[in-house]
Design a protein around this motif. Structure first.
Motif, PDB file in Angstrom:
ATOM      1  N   SER A 169       0.836  -1.204   0.000  1.00 45.85           N
ATOM      2  CA  SER A 169       0.000   0.000   0.000  1.00 45.85           C
ATOM      3  C   SER A 169       0.866   1.248   0.000  1.00 45.85           C
ATOM      4  CB  SER A 169      -0.894   0.025   1.243  1.00 45.85           C
ATOM      5  OG  SER A 169      -1.754  -1.080   1.263  1.00 45.85           O
ATOM      6  N   LYS A 209      -3.493   2.939   0.519  1.00 49.51           N
ATOM      7  CA  LYS A 209      -4.248   2.428  -0.627  1.00 49.51           C
ATOM      8  C   LYS A 209      -3.463   1.266  -1.243  1.00 49.51           C
ATOM      9  CE  LYS A 209      -6.161   3.723  -5.077  1.00 49.51           C
ATOM     10  NZ  LYS A 209      -6.268   4.773  -6.095  1.00 49.51           N
ATOM     11  N   GLU A 257      -5.231  -0.800  -9.680  1.00 50.42           N
ATOM     12  CA  GLU A 257      -5.584   0.460 -10.344  1.00 50.42           C
ATOM     13  C   GLU A 257      -5.289   0.412 -11.841  1.00 50.42           C
ATOM     14  OE1 GLU A 257      -4.317   5.162 -10.292  1.00 50.42           O
ATOM     15  OE2 GLU A 257      -3.874   3.942  -8.540  1.00 50.42           O
TER      16      GLU A 257
END
Length: 184
Positions: free
Chosen positions: A82, A86, A154
């Protein structure tokens, strides 16, 4: 009258070029927003040595990087990386007993698309994920096969080349780890 039209066309082309140049300049400025990576890129994925250079293309700018090891099932380990809390990368190790092929493993993984196959047939990878078979000399679980998984949650964070670099480094490191060399 002809001179007026010619002058207007030249000014019109010039203004279009200036508008295009301004738009391109704005795009460049907005892409380089000054965001920096204010953390050291890890040299391991939850204890598995890997070069920082192989991780750098996938990790975003931010203040803090952290790793969390999770084991959702027997024979499955996940390393969640992370940045600023995130999750940006997941590196997994999975032991399989039913001798599946690489394509079967890939189809069961989030973010792994059957886009590119390595020449040797040991890797499947795309811009968001990869799967590889680990070659173990003396596997910790001799009745099973070990596979690695890389996932990039992502979209647009990485490209296939960057993901291939990570899966290759991670798989190579695991092949010489305690997962693949039993104590006699």
């Amino acid at each position: 009258m002809t001179a007026y039209i010619a002058r207007h066309l030249i000014l019109s082309k010039r203004s279009k070029l200036l508008t295009l140049a301004a738009a391109l300049g704005f795009g460049l400025v907005s892409c380089s927003d000054g965001a920096e990576r204010n953390y050291n890129v890890p040299t391991s994925l939850c204890g598995v040595s890997i070069t920082a250079a192989s991780l750098t293309p996938v990790l975003p700018a931010g203040e803090k990087v952290s790793q969390k090891s999770v084991s959702p099932a027997d024979g499955v380990k996940r390393c969640q990386v992370s940045v600023d809390s995130k999750i940006v990368l997941v590196a997994g190790q999975e032991w399989w007993s039913d001798k599946p092929n690489l394509r079967q493993i890939a189809q069961g993984q989030a973010y792994v698309e059957l886009e590119q196959f390595s020449d040797d047939g040991n890797y499947i990878y795309s811009g968001r994920g990869a799967v590889a078979k680990v070659k173990c000399a003396e596997p910790m679980r001799p009745e099973n096969e070990l596979f690695t998984v890389i996932q990039v949650p992502e979209p647009g964070r990485a490209d296939a080349t960057a993901v291939k670099k990570i899966i290759t480094a991670f798989t190579t490191a695991l092949s010489s780890s305690d997962q693949c060399t039993r104590d006699s």
